[in-house]
Motif scaffolding. Structure first.
Motif, mmCIF file in Angstrom:
data_model
loop_
_atom_site.group_PDB
_atom_site.id
_atom_site.type_symbol
_atom_site.label_atom_id
_atom_site.label_comp_id
_atom_site.label_asym_id
_atom_site.label_seq_id
_atom_site.Cartn_x
_atom_site.Cartn_y
_atom_site.Cartn_z
ATOM 1 N N GLY A 339 55.702 53.337 20.553
ATOM 2 C CA GLY A 339 55.513 52.654 19.285
ATOM 3 C C GLY A 339 54.386 51.647 19.273
ATOM 4 O O GLY A 339 54.235 50.909 18.300
ATOM 5 N N ALA A 340 53.573 51.596 20.338
ATOM 6 C CA ALA A 340 52.486 50.605 20.377
ATOM 7 C C ALA A 340 51.294 51.159 21.136
ATOM 8 O O ALA A 340 51.437 51.971 22.056
ATOM 9 N N ASP A 341 50.108 50.731 20.735
ATOM 10 C CA ASP A 341 48.869 50.995 21.468
ATOM 11 C C ASP A 341 48.477 49.703 22.174
ATOM 12 O O ASP A 341 48.406 48.638 21.546
ATOM 13 N N ILE A 342 48.216 49.798 23.471
ATOM 14 C CA ILE A 342 47.969 48.614 24.289
ATOM 15 C C ILE A 342 46.579 48.696 24.908
ATOM 16 O O ILE A 342 46.126 49.768 25.323
ATOM 17 N N ALA A 343 45.886 47.553 24.996
ATOM 18 C CA ALA A 343 44.617 47.457 25.731
ATOM 19 C C ALA A 343 44.569 46.097 26.413
ATOM 20 O O ALA A 343 44.892 45.075 25.795
ATOM 21 N N VAL A 344 44.208 46.076 27.681
ATOM 22 C CA VAL A 344 44.042 44.819 28.427
ATOM 23 C C VAL A 344 42.675 44.839 29.103
ATOM 24 O O VAL A 344 42.179 45.890 29.498
ATOM 25 N N ARG A 345 42.068 43.675 29.222
ATOM 26 C CA ARG A 345 40.774 43.547 29.887
ATOM 27 C C ARG A 345 40.704 42.223 30.621
ATOM 28 O O ARG A 345 41.355 41.235 30.241
ATOM 29 N N TYR A 346 39.882 42.207 31.680
ATOM 30 C CA TYR A 346 39.639 40.962 32.417
ATOM 31 C C TYR A 346 38.167 40.912 32.792
ATOM 32 O O TYR A 346 37.594 41.904 33.249
ATOM 33 N N ARG A 347 37.548 39.756 32.600
ATOM 34 C CA ARG A 347 36.157 39.530 33.000
ATOM 35 C C ARG A 347 36.082 38.249 33.808
ATOM 36 O O ARG A 347 36.541 37.196 33.366
ATOM 37 N N ALA A 348 35.521 38.341 35.012
ATOM 38 C CA ALA A 348 35.373 37.157 35.856
ATOM 39 C C ALA A 348 34.227 36.300 35.357
ATOM 40 O O ALA A 348 33.203 36.814 34.889
ATOM 41 N N GLY A 349 34.382 35.002 35.455
ATOM 42 C CA GLY A 349 33.305 34.085 35.081
ATOM 43 C C GLY A 349 32.168 34.155 36.076
ATOM 44 O O GLY A 349 32.296 34.679 37.185
ATOM 45 N N THR A 350 31.020 33.623 35.686
ATOM 46 C CA THR A 350 29.830 33.623 36.550
ATOM 47 C C THR A 350 29.426 32.192 36.801
ATOM 48 O O THR A 350 28.536 31.649 36.163
ATOM 49 N N THR A 351 30.088 31.563 37.745
ATOM 50 C CA THR A 351 29.779 30.175 38.055
ATOM 51 C C THR A 351 28.508 30.093 38.873
ATOM 52 O O THR A 351 28.141 31.003 39.596
ATOM 53 N N SER A 352 27.840 28.966 38.768
ATOM 54 C CA SER A 352 26.602 28.746 39.528
ATOM 55 C C SER A 352 26.848 27.859 40.719
ATOM 56 O O SER A 352 25.922 27.344 41.329
ATOM 57 N N GLY A 353 28.087 27.670 41.086
ATOM 58 C CA GLY A 353 28.414 26.782 42.185
ATOM 59 C C GLY A 353 28.404 27.508 43.510
ATOM 60 O O GLY A 353 27.613 28.398 43.774
ATOM 61 N N SER A 354 29.343 27.144 44.406
ATOM 62 C CA SER A 354 29.375 27.694 45.741
ATOM 63 C C SER A 354 29.847 29.132 45.721
ATOM 64 O O SER A 354 30.341 29.647 44.726
ATOM 65 N N LEU A 355 29.706 29.773 46.894
ATOM 66 C CA LEU A 355 30.066 31.168 46.988
ATOM 67 C C LEU A 355 31.560 31.359 46.792
ATOM 68 O O LEU A 355 32.372 30.499 47.091
ATOM 69 N N GLY A 356 31.922 32.546 46.335
ATOM 70 C CA GLY A 356 33.314 32.910 46.234
ATOM 71 C C GLY A 356 34.058 32.277 45.089
ATOM 72 O O GLY A 356 35.277 32.265 45.068
ATOM 73 N N ARG A 357 33.334 31.710 44.104
ATOM 74 C CA ARG A 357 34.017 31.045 42.998
ATOM 75 C C ARG A 357 34.121 31.933 41.767
ATOM 76 O O ARG A 357 34.541 31.469 40.714
ATOM 77 N N ASP A 358 33.732 33.205 41.891
ATOM 78 C CA ASP A 358 33.881 34.121 40.761
ATOM 79 C C ASP A 358 35.310 34.634 40.691
ATOM 80 O O ASP A 358 35.578 35.822 40.715
ATOM 81 N N ILE A 359 36.258 33.730 40.634
ATOM 82 C CA ILE A 359 37.665 34.075 40.586
ATOM 83 C C ILE A 359 38.386 32.927 39.919
ATOM 84 O O ILE A 359 38.002 31.757 40.079
ATOM 85 N N GLY A 360 39.373 33.249 39.143
ATOM 86 C CA GLY A 360 40.073 32.188 38.433
ATOM 87 C C GLY A 360 41.536 32.503 38.266
ATOM 88 O O GLY A 360 42.074 33.434 38.881
ATOM 89 N N GLY A 361 42.200 31.726 37.418
ATOM 90 C CA GLY A 361 43.634 31.848 37.241
ATOM 91 C C GLY A 361 44.041 32.501 35.946
ATOM 92 O O GLY A 361 45.206 32.377 35.535
ATOM 93 N N ASP A 362 43.140 33.198 35.261
ATOM 94 C CA ASP A 362 43.502 33.876 34.022
ATOM 95 C C ASP A 362 44.314 35.133 34.337
ATOM 96 O O ASP A 362 44.028 35.837 35.301
ATOM 97 N N TRP A 363 45.306 35.424 33.492
ATOM 98 C CA TRP A 363 46.069 36.643 33.697
ATOM 99 C C TRP A 363 46.667 37.139 32.386
ATOM 100 O O TRP A 363 46.726 36.415 31.395
ATOM 101 N N TYR A 364 47.058 38.401 32.412
ATOM 102 C CA TYR A 364 47.775 39.027 31.311
ATOM 103 C C TYR A 364 48.938 39.799 31.920
ATOM 104 O O TYR A 364 48.955 40.103 33.118
ATOM 105 N N ASP A 365 49.923 40.134 31.110
ATOM 106 C CA ASP A 365 51.034 40.948 31.589
ATOM 107 C C ASP A 365 51.745 41.565 30.396
ATOM 108 O O ASP A 365 51.718 41.006 29.288
#
Length: 695
Positions: A339-365
């Motif tokens: 009874g439903a059409d579902i779509a989920v997407r995630y895009r990592a941010g592009t920080t200009s700081g130190s290495l390995g920071r292209d990760i965050g706490g956003d989520w869907y479920d």
């Protein structure tokens, strides 16, 4: 020299100007050029400078063409014309002339432009002299100056390239810098090649201009006879200063690059902390050698490039690790929802700081819930690092568990807040939880410091759905404000519910409300299909860039295919009340026949009676019986029996003379589908029967 005159005006009384004897003593010839008449008078010394006898010159400037090469004459004409045009009083220039024996020698001329009262140029009076001796010294100084200038230019290129490399984050960024106008090609290289050392092999990551790729060199062994392999193997740069040398030293490679017209090459090992990480090659088609200074510059540049390449490799490794961690924390799959059409997407941010920071706490479920309902979650843990992702993963799991247990939306959010507060972390999280009943379109929404959901209607219009909210998760538990208000939203068939994190809304210089209005307009103009719309929104986020992550969940309620209730009955059966059980049986029988399921009435009544009896016998509480008809697609009658016990029913093996233990076997035999769902204060055993279509 071009004819400047051709006028019929008479010559001035003082023409030609009388040469100064001192000029003759200094071996300087003089000339007087009448611009109106076009006559160019030279004295005897000037004739000697031009190596002309008096009878070989008729006063026409064009006659000097036998001594002045065409290119030099044009250059002098341009110089004189420019001086006349811009109002200059004099000019000077060195030029070469060809003597009678065919040799070239340097000559210098200087002219003074005389103008009338209107400013019009009338005459040029000047000198010419042999400049061979002075230019021999000047050429030496010029050559030294040119070498110094070239050295400064190379040093400048090194500085510019090193500065540009400081901003390179990936291996491709490093390659792009080197191919840029401030990169190595500015040193005059025709082609740039680069390879990285991996497990005894060299993998080509950059080649020169289009068409210069050599087949078979994408991956080569370090022991193979290629120049990059050699410099990695020996840790020593190689400078090749002729095509013959190239062909002799690397006979396998040379035939494949002859079309590039290579005359010299420099191959440099990329070394970091004494370990080779790769090699770089510069190929030239306009040089034959490398001066010691040039070699030193290239070696120094190779060291800088190696450091940048190592940093880029570390960044990409950590980025891959961060991306994998992020993906591991997010749901691996999203369940299909009837009874439903579902779509989920995630895009990592592009920080200009130190290495390995292209990760965050956003989520869907997306959480399947009892009774054909579904829970949609969007959230954002504070921070942009691996710790935020780890907290997010734990919070997502417990929130999913609380929702699956059947707790109310407000209780789900309160329990998740307490969990986060007790997790001993300084992070908080914003979250929005929507419990959707697809059969009725009723959506119960709870908001914890998150942005409001959006609704897109079937006609394409989009609006913000204001939802009363509470404090972010973690903070509400810390301040003892766990009462989350529940808002109700109607989701009509064809309407799309959109949940997102603020990375899709926030833009530099734009406040949140304006950002939401921009998003509303973007959704209204976007594709109708939820998957295409999700892709469109993420593409816009990619083009806009930004440091923040983006999580997105779209749920579109279907129209005619959506199952909906065609009838509903609910009865409470208390323990120790046989009359209530009898009434429930009669109601079930009557409802089943009324709904056109008489052909299966006995089966339905028998299964419902068995489930109710199990509750009354094996628990200490009451049973709540719910019957309803689900239409849309196949018509089904659903029986649900709820109780307050969390103990799950289980099959028991009945002995030959046993009279119990066959209940669940009976349910499994007579129903088309059945199962057990956790509820907030107990469980629900449900079963479904396919029944013929009714009125």
């Amino acid at each position: 020299m071009a004819d400047r005159g051709g006028s019929a005006l008479s010559l001035p009384d003082d023409w030609p100007a009388h040469p100064d004897p001192i000029l003759a003593l200094n071996q300087m010839g003089s000339f007087d050029w009448d611009l109106d008449a076009g006559l160019f008078h030279m004295d005897a010394q000037a004739h000697e400078v031009f190596d002309l006898r008096p009878d070989e010159y008729d006063g026409d400037p064009e006659s000097l063409g036998v001594r002045v090469p065409i290119a030099e004459g044009r250059r002098l004409d341009t110089l004189v014309a420019q001086a006349i045009k811009d109002g200059s009083e004099n000019y000077g220039a060195y030029f070469r002339l060809r003597r009678r024996d065919g040799t070239l020698r340097w000559t210098h001329t200087q002219g003074y432009i005389r103008r009338d009262e209107t400013g019009r140029p009338r005459r040029i009076i000047g000198i010419v002299r042999d400049a061979t001796r002075e230019l021999s010294d000047t050429e030496a100084r010029s050559e030294q100056a040119a070498q110094d200038a070239a050295r400064r230019e190379q040093t400048n290129v090194v500085q510019l390239t090193t500065a540009a490399l400081a901003h390179a984050r990936t291996v491709q960024d490093v390659i792009d810098v080197l191919k840029d106008t401030h990169g190595l090609t500015h040193l005059g290289a025709t082609s740039l090649v680069m390879g990285l050392a991996e497990a005894g092999r060299i993998r080509l990551v950059a080649e020169g201009p289009a068409g210069s790729f050599v087949p078979g060199t994408l991956v080569t062994g370090i022991e193979e006879p290629y120049p990059m392999s050699e410099v990695v193997r020996t840790l020593t740069p190689r400078f090749i200063e002729s095509p013959q040398e190239f062909a002799e030293r690397y006979p396998i490679l040379w035939p494949n690059i002859t079309d590039l017209k290579i005359t010299a090459a420099a191959y440099l090992p990329l070394i970091v902390q004494g370990r080779p990480i790769g090699a770089m090659g510069l190929l030239y088609n306009d040089r034959q050698s490398f001066a010691p200074e040039e070699r030193n510059v290239l070696v120094a540049l190779g060291s800088s490039i190696a450091q940048s390449m190592q940093r880029a490799m570390f960044y990409e490794q950590e980025k891959d690790l961060a991306t994998n961690l992020q993906q591991a924390m997010l749901p691996r799959t999203i369940p299909s929802v009837r009874g439903a059409d579902i779509a989920v997407r995630y895009r990592a941010g592009t920080t200009s700081g130190s290495l390995g920071r292209d990760i965050g706490g956003d989520w869907y479920d997306l959480i399947p819930l009892p009774g054909g309902r579904v829970g949609a979650v969007i959230g954002d843990v504070q921070g942009h690092d691996a710790h935020a992702a780890a907290v997010m993963g734990q919070l997502r799991i417990v929130l999913r568990a609380y929702a699956a247990e059947g707790h109310t939306p407000g209780a789900v959010m309160a329990r998740a807040s307490v969990f986060l507060h007790e997790l001993d972390t300084d992070r908080f999280a914003t979250c929005l939880y929507a419990e959707v009943d697809l059969s009725t379109g009723v959506v119960q929404v709870v908001r914890a410091g998150h942005i409001d959901p959006l609704l897109r209607h079937p006609d394409g219009s989009c609006r913000r759905a204001p939802v009363e909210g509470g404090l972010p998760l973690g903070l509400s538990a810390e301040f003892g404000r766990l009462d989350y208000p529940v808002s109700t939203v109607e989701l009509d068939p064809g309407t799309t519910l959109l949940l997102c994190t603020d990375g899709l809304v926030e833009q530099p210089g734009i406040d949140l409300d304006d950002g939401i209005q921009i998003l509303v307009a973007l959704i209204a103009d976007g594709p109708h299909d939820v998957r295409d719309l999700a892709d469109h929104l993420i593409e816009v986020a990619e083009e806009r860039g930004g440091d923040d992550d983006v999580a997105l969940l779209l749920l579109r309620r279907r129209g005619l295919d959506t199952p909906h209730s065609g009838g509903r009955l609910q009865q409470h059966v208390a323990p120790g009340d046989p009359e209530a059980l009898t009434v429930a049986r009669h109601l079930i029988r009557a409802a089943v026949r009324t709904w056109g399921a008489g052909a299966r009435a006995d089966e339905i009544e028998l299964v419902a009676d068995e489930l109710i009896t199990n509750v009354l016998v094996h628990t200490e509480g009451a049973a709540v019986v719910t019957l309803r008809v689900l239409t849309g697609g196949e018509r089904r009658l659903r029986v649900e029996v709820e109780d307050a016990s969390s103990a799950l029913p289980r099959r028991r093996d009945a002995g030959e003379s046993g009279v119990t233990g066959r209940g669940l076997l009976l349910v499994d035999l007579l129903t088309d589908a059945w199962g057990v769902e956790a509820r907030g204060r107990g469980k629900c055993v449900w079963c479904e029967f396919l029944v013929p279509g009714g009125d």
